[in-house]
Design a protein around this motif. Structure first.
Motif, PDB file in Angstrom:
ATOM      1  N   VAL A 149       1.198  -1.262  -0.403  1.00  0.00           N
ATOM      2  CA  VAL A 149       0.070  -0.312   0.231  1.00  0.00           C
ATOM      3  C   VAL A 149       0.798   1.327   0.184  1.00  0.00           C
ATOM      4  CG1 VAL A 149      -1.625   1.449   1.441  1.00  0.00           C
ATOM      5  CG2 VAL A 149      -1.751  -1.091   1.110  1.00  0.00           C
ATOM      6  N   ASP A 150       1.103   2.016  -1.301  1.00  0.00           N
ATOM      7  CA  ASP A 150       1.667   3.242  -1.599  1.00  0.00           C
ATOM      8  C   ASP A 150       3.313   2.981  -1.501  1.00  0.00           C
ATOM      9  OD1 ASP A 150      -0.359   5.052  -0.936  1.00  0.00           O
ATOM     10  OD2 ASP A 150      -0.924   5.605   0.927  1.00  0.00           O
ATOM     11  N   GLY A 151       3.830   1.584  -1.918  1.00  0.00           N
ATOM     12  CA  GLY A 151       4.754   1.213  -2.279  1.00  0.00           C
ATOM     13  C   GLY A 151       5.464   0.782  -0.855  1.00  0.00           C
ATOM     14  N   LEU A 152       4.787   0.376  -0.104  1.00  0.00           N
ATOM     15  CA  LEU A 152       5.197  -0.558   1.369  1.00  0.00           C
ATOM     16  C   LEU A 152       4.481  -1.841   2.338  1.00  0.00           C
ATOM     17  CD1 LEU A 152       6.250  -0.173   4.777  1.00  0.00           C
ATOM     18  CD2 LEU A 152       4.159   0.897   5.313  1.00  0.00           C
ATOM     19  N   LEU A 153       5.133  -2.548   2.152  1.00  0.00           N
ATOM     20  CA  LEU A 153       4.865  -3.449   2.167  1.00  0.00           C
ATOM     21  C   LEU A 153       3.760  -3.977   3.831  1.00  0.00           C
ATOM     22  CD1 LEU A 153       4.649  -7.338   1.512  1.00  0.00           C
ATOM     23  CD2 LEU A 153       6.529  -7.380   2.853  1.00  0.00           C
ATOM     24  N   VAL A 154       2.387  -4.551   3.479  1.00  0.00           N
ATOM     25  CA  VAL A 154       1.375  -4.441   4.798  1.00  0.00           C
ATOM     26  C   VAL A 154       1.092  -5.514   5.354  1.00  0.00           C
ATOM     27  CG1 VAL A 154       1.184  -2.379   4.310  1.00  0.00           C
ATOM     28  CG2 VAL A 154      -0.496  -3.878   3.263  1.00  0.00           C
ATOM     29  N   ALA A 155       1.291  -6.465   4.451  1.00  0.00           N
ATOM     30  CA  ALA A 155       0.764  -7.918   4.016  1.00  0.00           C
ATOM     31  C   ALA A 155       1.563  -8.667   3.195  1.00  0.00           C
ATOM     32  CB  ALA A 155      -0.243  -8.578   4.303  1.00  0.00           C
ATOM     33  N   ALA A 156       2.255 -10.159   3.713  1.00  0.00           N
ATOM     34  CA  ALA A 156       2.790 -11.811   3.114  1.00  0.00           C
ATOM     35  C   ALA A 156       2.274 -12.730   3.553  1.00  0.00           C
ATOM     36  CB  ALA A 156       4.576 -10.792   3.729  1.00  0.00           C
ATOM     37  N   LEU A 172       1.627 -13.554   7.614  1.00  0.00           N
ATOM     38  CA  LEU A 172       1.758 -11.537   8.295  1.00  0.00           C
ATOM     39  C   LEU A 172       1.582 -10.426   7.861  1.00  0.00           C
ATOM     40  CD1 LEU A 172       3.064 -11.265  11.104  1.00  0.00           C
ATOM     41  CD2 LEU A 172       5.370 -10.918   9.671  1.00  0.00           C
ATOM     42  N   VAL A 173       0.216 -10.037   8.601  1.00  0.00           N
ATOM     43  CA  VAL A 173       0.091  -8.675   8.367  1.00  0.00           C
ATOM     44  C   VAL A 173       0.491  -7.988   9.593  1.00  0.00           C
ATOM     45  CG1 VAL A 173      -2.670  -7.526   8.414  1.00  0.00           C
ATOM     46  CG2 VAL A 173      -2.117  -9.584   7.507  1.00  0.00           C
ATOM     47  N   ALA A 174       0.946  -6.676   8.392  1.00  0.00           N
ATOM     48  CA  ALA A 174       1.916  -5.581   9.593  1.00  0.00           C
ATOM     49  C   ALA A 174       0.402  -5.055  10.911  1.00  0.00           C
ATOM     50  CB  ALA A 174       1.919  -4.581   9.407  1.00  0.00           C
ATOM     51  N   PRO A 175       0.644  -4.588  11.809  1.00  0.00           N
ATOM     52  CA  PRO A 175       0.164  -4.507  12.769  1.00  0.00           C
ATOM     53  C   PRO A 175      -0.794  -3.311  12.604  1.00  0.00           C
ATOM     54  CG  PRO A 175       1.410  -4.799  14.146  1.00  0.00           C
ATOM     55  CD  PRO A 175       1.889  -5.057  12.429  1.00  0.00           C
ATOM     56  N   GLU A 176      -0.860  -2.540  11.440  1.00  0.00           N
ATOM     57  CA  GLU A 176      -1.464  -1.127  11.618  1.00  0.00           C
ATOM     58  C   GLU A 176      -2.366  -1.431  10.189  1.00  0.00           C
ATOM     59  OE1 GLU A 176       2.043  -0.919   8.664  1.00  0.00           O
ATOM     60  OE2 GLU A 176       2.175  -1.239  10.588  1.00  0.00           O
ATOM     61  N   ALA A 177      -2.554  -2.734   9.816  1.00  0.00           N
ATOM     62  CA  ALA A 177      -3.160  -3.550   8.896  1.00  0.00           C
ATOM     63  C   ALA A 177      -3.682  -4.117   8.519  1.00  0.00           C
ATOM     64  CB  ALA A 177      -2.693  -2.975   7.345  1.00  0.00           C
ATOM     65  N   ARG A 178      -4.202  -4.888  10.313  1.00  0.00           N
ATOM     66  CA  ARG A 178      -5.112  -5.291  11.592  1.00  0.00           C
ATOM     67  C   ARG A 178      -6.558  -4.988  10.656  1.00  0.00           C
ATOM     68  NH1 ARG A 178      -0.771  -7.726  15.197  1.00  0.00           N
ATOM     69  NH2 ARG A 178       1.254  -8.955  13.636  1.00  0.00           N
ATOM     70  N   GLY A 179      -7.139  -5.694  10.027  1.00  0.00           N
ATOM     71  CA  GLY A 179      -8.989  -5.567   9.994  1.00  0.00           C
ATOM     72  C   GLY A 179      -8.813  -5.340   8.884  1.00  0.00           C
ATOM     73  N   ARG A 180      -8.420  -5.865   8.069  1.00  0.00           N
ATOM     74  CA  ARG A 180      -8.585  -4.706   6.111  1.00  0.00           C
ATOM     75  C   ARG A 180      -9.028  -6.161   5.711  1.00  0.00           C
ATOM     76  NH1 ARG A 180      -4.378  -0.227   5.350  1.00  0.00           N
ATOM     77  NH2 ARG A 180      -4.154   1.153   7.264  1.00  0.00           N
ATOM     78  N   GLY A 181      -8.857  -7.167   6.140  1.00  0.00           N
ATOM     79  CA  GLY A 181      -8.696  -7.793   4.963  1.00  0.00           C
ATOM     80  C   GLY A 181      -8.249  -8.849   4.486  1.00  0.00           C
ATOM     81  N   LEU A 182      -6.662  -7.848   4.860  1.00  0.00           N
ATOM     82  CA  LEU A 182      -5.244  -8.688   4.005  1.00  0.00           C
ATOM     83  C   LEU A 182      -4.900 -10.029   3.853  1.00  0.00           C
ATOM     84  CD1 LEU A 182      -3.670  -5.438   4.411  1.00  0.00           C
ATOM     85  CD2 LEU A 182      -4.908  -5.733   2.543  1.00  0.00           C
TER      86      LEU A 182
END
Length: 231
Positions: A149-156, A172-182
């Protein structure tokens, strides 16, 4: 799940415990480590009317005699193994559910392989415990897929080896991106690759990780057996 996949999995688990295919989920056994090599603890798995224990070096035949005094329904309760571990001063890891998928869920597209630096950044944000739980600490992942998202890896997601092929999924999903269905997005991509290229995908999650288990079921993974370890 296709019948041939079920047969393959039954045989794989029978091989882990060094028992005949016909006995794999229809008996209670406790044998010295075979396929697990020098693993420093006990490894237990159960399904249907069967339960099997792989024993570490130095543990005698008394364990099998001890188990024989209990109905299999009791042995399939985590509480039994917590008591078992407490008397030996060791820790229970799990239980976990192993789930499998042999139908391609479709990749969804739009993902790319993260760089080493991007994965390092994701690890730093998520923390080492989540990094290990996701399977990224297993060296090295055979395949990785990422959402940016905007060039930043937020889930892998990753694929580690299962029976010699990249089939074992971690997410693994970054803490700031959790809850978004990634999580389902990256997991679907990994599962699709594993099924298309190697006929099968595997998912393992602790029974307390309800979100992970829900993601697996959402993608079509079917529970196969329960496993725990003690060391």
């Amino acid at each position: 799940m296709q019948r041939q996949t079920e047969e393959y999995l039954h045989q794989w688990w029978a091989d882990r415990f060094g028992i005949e295919r016909s006995a794999v989920w229809a008996s209670v056994t406790a044998r010295p480590h075979g396929m697990l090599g020098d693993y420093p603890g006990f490894f237990v798995a159960w399904r249907d009317a069967g339960l099997h224990v792989s024993l570490p070096a130095g543990v005698g035949p008394g364990v099998e005699r001890e188990l024989a005094g209990h109905p299999v329904e009791d042995l399939q309760q985590p509480g039994f193994w917590h008591d078992f571990a407490a008397t030996r001063g060791i820790e229970v890891i799990g239980p976990s559910t192993h789930l499998y998928l042999d139908v391609d869920p479709g990749s969804g597209g739009g993902l790319r392989t993260p760089t080493v630096d991007e994965l390092a950044s994701l690890r730093a944000r998520a923390g080492d415990e989540d990094w290990r739980e996701s399977g990224f600490a297993d060296a090295p992942a055979d395949r990785t897929f990422g959402v940016h998202v905007d060039g930043l890896l937020v889930a892998a997601s990753n694929l580690n080896l299962f029976d010699g092929h990249p089939r074992d999924i971690g997410v693994l999903v970054a803490p700031e991106a959790r809850g978004r269905g990634l999580a389902p997005v990256v997991a679907r991509h990994a599962a699709s690759y594993a099924v298309r290229e190697h006929g099968l995908a595997r998912w393992g999650a602790r029974d307390t990780n309800l979100a992970s288990l829900a993601t697996a079921r959402r993608l079509g993974f079917e529970p196969f057996c329960t496993q725990l370890a003690m060391r």
